[in-house]
Enzyme design. Structure first.
Site, PDB file in Angstrom:
ATOM      1  CG  MET A  21      -1.889  -1.214   1.177  1.00 57.03           C
ATOM      2  SD  MET A  21      -3.390  -0.947   2.104  1.00 57.03           S
ATOM      3  CE  MET A  21      -2.739  -0.723   3.753  1.00 57.03           C
ATOM      4  CG  HIS A  28       6.964  -1.928   2.321  1.00 54.03           C
ATOM      5  ND1 HIS A  28       6.781  -0.748   3.012  1.00 54.03           N
ATOM      6  CD2 HIS A  28       5.778  -2.577   2.379  1.00 54.03           C
ATOM      7  CE1 HIS A  28       5.518  -0.687   3.448  1.00 54.03           C
ATOM      8  NE2 HIS A  28       4.896  -1.791   3.087  1.00 54.03           N
TER       9      HIS A  28
HETATM   10  P1  AMP Z   1       1.397  -2.955   3.446  1.00 60.93           P
HETATM   11  O1  AMP Z   1       1.996  -1.884   2.618  1.00 60.93           O
HETATM   12  O2  AMP Z   1       1.305  -2.624   4.892  1.00 60.93           O
HETATM   13  O3  AMP Z   1       0.118  -3.500   2.872  1.00 60.93           O
HETATM   14  O4  AMP Z   1       2.417  -4.160   3.388  1.00 60.93           O
HETATM   15  C1  AMP Z   1       2.821  -4.706   2.163  1.00 60.93           C
HETATM   16  C2  AMP Z   1       3.595  -5.979   2.429  1.00 60.93           C
HETATM   17  O5  AMP Z   1       4.734  -5.679   3.231  1.00 60.93           O
HETATM   18  C3  AMP Z   1       2.775  -7.025   3.198  1.00 60.93           C
HETATM   19  O6  AMP Z   1       3.075  -8.320   2.693  1.00 60.93           O
HETATM   20  C4  AMP Z   1       3.271  -6.842   4.612  1.00 60.93           C
HETATM   21  O7  AMP Z   1       3.156  -8.016   5.386  1.00 60.93           O
HETATM   22  C5  AMP Z   1       4.739  -6.517   4.366  1.00 60.93           C
HETATM   23  N1  AMP Z   1       5.303  -5.818   5.507  1.00 60.93           N
HETATM   24  C6  AMP Z   1       4.799  -4.733   6.152  1.00 60.93           C
HETATM   25  N2  AMP Z   1       5.577  -4.398   7.197  1.00 60.93           N
HETATM   26  C7  AMP Z   1       6.581  -5.307   7.230  1.00 60.93           C
HETATM   27  C8  AMP Z   1       7.709  -5.524   8.096  1.00 60.93           C
HETATM   28  N3  AMP Z   1       7.959  -4.724   9.142  1.00 60.93           N
HETATM   29  N4  AMP Z   1       8.537  -6.553   7.818  1.00 60.93           N
HETATM   30  C9  AMP Z   1       8.305  -7.378   6.764  1.00 60.93           C
HETATM   31  N5  AMP Z   1       7.259  -7.223   5.916  1.00 60.93           N
HETATM   32  C10 AMP Z   1       6.418  -6.204   6.150  1.00 60.93           C
END
Ligand code: AMP
Length: 279
Positions: A21, A28
């Site tokens: 997102m 990320h």
């Molecule tokens: P988001 O932008 O929050 O939807 O996250 C996108 C992807 O990044 C998802 O697969 C999340 O699980 C992963 N993600 C978010 N925060 C972390 C983190 N601290 N460590 C590893 N992966 C993450």
């Protein structure tokens, strides 16, 4: 994007995909490095940036979710990403007169508890948008973060159930030096809320220490009471849920041992944070 991906596939280029997102952070970018390893040097890495409206509840933070596409694109370029796919709402959920978007993907077993109980329409939004993104990006492998453990389990189940021809990889949670799991929502933590937010990681470590010291399984109920007390000693912290469960099936565990998964959701002020770990 789909035409480009189908062309890459005709040329036998492997496609590694990281759906996000946006508001990218080091967590990320660790997924991007994993996607590169999976795609290989001649493969293609795609990052999608889309704040998906259908996974937010009516009283959630959709409109104020942090967005900075220019910065995200720069970080992706520096990380060697081949394509940033940042579709508009109109492209993802078209609304031509009388024939609007009306098809959803719903996982019905793993989605009900934890995040699904607190956010009833959340996973239906996630599975629908991820299925669409898989069809658009045509990845050989897609990388998700262990930070969103239940989400990753549901995506794995969806891919298996619906025969998506790709590999789902789950990469470890990236943390700040004090243990706070990186999250775009950490930006909301003003003043001393940032320090209070470390209580999620501290409670995971506490649970781990108790389990590793114990010779026999411990009742989940007792552990939950202890953790809730620890968490709510922070003035701005309020527990949404604490759950112990099997890491694959997500079935709640009445007795907790090494290898049980712990997940928690905690409000720090108005900001809802989640974290999880294997004990
Ligand atoms: P988001 O932008 O929050 O939807 O996250 C996108 C992807 O990044 C998802 O697969 C999340 O699980 C992963 N993600 C978010 N925060 C972390 C983190 N601290 N460590 C590893 N992966 C993450």
């Amino acid at each position: 994007m789909q035409r480009l991906a189908l062309n890459w596939r005709r040329q036998a280029a492997r496609i590694g995909f990281v759906p996000t997102m946006g508001c990218l952070h080091a967590g990320h970018l660790s997924l991007v490095r994993r996607a590169r390893r999976l795609a290989g040097p001649r493969g293609k890495v795609v990052v999608s940036i889309y704040v998906n409206p259908t996974q937010f509840g009516p009283r959630e933070d959709f409109s104020r979710y942090p967005r900075d596409l220019a910065r995200d694109v720069r970080l992706c370029r520096e990380a060697g990403v081949d394509i940033v796919f940042a579709p508009t709402d109109e492209a993802m959920y078209p609304r031509p007169q009388g024939a609007g978007f009306s098809t959803c993907v719903v996982e019905e077993c793993l989605s009900n508890r934890m995040e699904g109980a607190s956010r009833p329409t959340h996973f239906r939004g996630v599975t629908t948008v991820v299925a669409k993104l898989f069809n658009i990006v045509q990845p050989d492998a897609a990388v998700f973060g262990a930070k969103d453990w239940q989400q990753a389990a549901i995506i794995k189940r969806m891919a298996r159930d619906l025969k998506f021809p790709l590999k789902i990889v789950v990469a470890p949670t990236f943390r700040e030096p004090d243990g706070l799991a990186m999250s775009s929502r950490n930006q909301y933590l003003a003043g001393d809320l940032r320090a209070q937010a470390t209580v999620l990681w501290r409670s995971i470590q506490q649970a781990r220490a108790v389990i590793r010291r114990s010779a026999k399984p411990l009742p989940a109920r007792r552990l939950k009471t202890g953790l809730k007390k620890l968490i709510e000693r922070e003035s701005a912290a309020r527990v949404d849920y604490i759950e112990f469960f099997h890491p694959e099936t997500l079935v709640p565990a009445a007795r907790v041992t090494r290898g049980t998964q712990l997940a928690l959701a905690v409000f720090i002020g108005k900001t809802r944070l989640i974290d999880n770990a294997e004990l």
